[in-house]
Design an enzyme around this catalytic site. Structure first.
Site, short mmCIF file in Angstrom:
data_model
loop_
_atom_site.label_atom_id
_atom_site.label_comp_id
_atom_site.label_asym_id
_atom_site.label_seq_id
_atom_site.Cartn_x
_atom_site.Cartn_y
_atom_site.Cartn_z
CG HIS A 246 38.16 -38.56 3.05
ND1 HIS A 246 38.19 -38.64 1.66
CD2 HIS A 246 37.65 -37.32 3.33
CE1 HIS A 246 37.70 -37.53 1.15
NE2 HIS A 246 37.38 -36.71 2.14
CB CYS B 72 36.39 -34.51 -0.59
SG CYS B 72 36.68 -33.51 0.88
#
Length: 381
Positions: free
Chosen positions: A327, A84
């Site tokens: 996200h 991420c």
């Protein structure tokens, strides 16, 4: 060392884009970044691109040259993968390259497509950012891992699900005016508390969604900006990276995560606004404490007490955060810096809440924060 400026930022709307390939998303973000910067594509000397699971989601490896073509640049192009934190690492390398004088103009950012996958496949794709041998094969997914971290935090320092619900509620409220956000609707604290459980103590509104999207930044040297009359009032004055053990079982602390400041000459007391990695509500708490914005054990009550709300003393995630803005894993780190740049320039829909802000911090994490990238942004004098 050369001073580094953010000349332009570009984002796609975060959400579901079933009819758009990843290259199309990145091309759109780059188009907006170049238009915002007023910098010609032919001046770009390097592309730094973040992506995590393109080989799974789009059966496409070797994405960097593909994205250079999509963005309309002809230069060395490199893909960075750090789960991420992929785009955060990509931006960090672009900043370091320009700061070192090895380039005057770099394009950085990232892209991810996830919603084209069935939920089990997307969940499995994300899970490989954890330790395969000791976590993934035992059935650990990230909701479960962050639930373990939340439980460890509550045991060590106190706090409750209501504290986390306040984090979710404020971030959803922040996302409402953000045209790039995936979920532009308010969620009350009670609604968050009543949502179905995902992995106790985390419930539905404690978790960020699956998201498609892209981010792009045009990074330039101060001398280039001056020579070409580029309006770039926001400088990247610091970049740092931290690393922890991959498996939670190997960590010294489950309730603390790494972070890093570097080169900026500022500390936590100087920060006016922050964008931090809130893949789960507990992650926002851990991030703010790791950055030193709150003492360990005190961040849990910050949203409930109104400190990190839009009108608080230290607004956190005015974009809506990963929680509500969305996200898209490989794009998130670039998106955070784009949002902070707009906030500091005064052209973000939530800039009214921080009209005098001059220092912002972006915190981008990978996995259960085995990786953390931090950038300090300042309004240049």
């Amino acid at each position: 060392m050369t001073d580094v400026r953010v000349a332009g930022v570009g984002l796609t709307r975060f959400g579901s884009h079933p009819d758009r390939a990843g290259r199309d998303l990145f091309a759109a973000a780059a188009e907006r970044a170049f238009a915002d910067a007023g910098v010609p594509r032919e001046d770009v000397e390097e592309l730094n691109y973040g992506n995590f699971m393109g080989a799974i989601a789009e059966h496409q490896g070797h994405q960097a040259p593909l994205m250079a073509e999509a963005a309309g640049v002809r230069c060395p192009a490199t893909r960075y993968e750090s789960a991420c934190a992929s785009a955060g690492v990509a931006v960090r390398e672009a900043v370091r390259t320009v700061a070192a004088g090895d380039a005057d103009v770099a394009l950085a950012g990232g892209m991810e497509r996830m919603t084209n996958l069935p939920t089990p496949d997307a969940t499995e794709g994300l899970a490989i950012a954890a330790d395969d041998l000791f976590e993934v094969r035992s059935g650990v997914t990230f909701p479960g891992a962050y639930a373990l971290m939340a439980t460890a935090y509550f045991d060590a320092y106190g706090g409750s699900r209501r504290d986390l619900a306040h984090v979710a509620s404020k971030n959803h409220e922040n996302a409402v005016p953000n045209e790039y956000a995936q979920y532009r609707r308010e969620v009350s604290v009670d609604e968050a508390l009543d949502a179905p459980p995902i992995a106790e103590p985390l419930h539905l509104y404690d978790s960020c969604p699956f998201t498609d999207g892209a981010s792009a930044l045009v990074i330039v040297s101060e001398s280039y900006a001056a020579e070409h009359d580029v309006d770039a009032p926001v400088a990247v004055t610091g970049t740092g990276q931290g690393t922890d053990r991959m498996a939670l079982s190997d960590r010294e602390h489950l309730a603390c995560t790494p972070a890093a400041y570097a080169a900026a000459g500022v500390g936590p007391d100087d920060v006016d606004v922050a964008e931090v990695h809130d893949c789960f509500t507990i992650a926002e708490v851990l991030a703010t404490e790791s950055l030193g914005l709150f003492e360990v054990g005190e961040g849990i009550g910050a949203a409930r007490e109104g400190v990190t709300t839009a009108d608080g003393d230290l607004p956190v995630n005015l974009s809506g955060g990963l929680k509500a803005k969305g996200h898209p894993v490989g794009a998130t780190g670039g998106s955070q810096i784009a949002e902070l740049t707009r906030l500091l320039r005064g052209d973000h829909p939530n800039s009214e809440h921080v009209p005098d802000a001059s220092v912002g911090v972006a915190h981008n994490a990978g996995g259960t924060v085995a990786s953390a990238v931090v950038h300090v942004l300042e309004v240049a004098e």
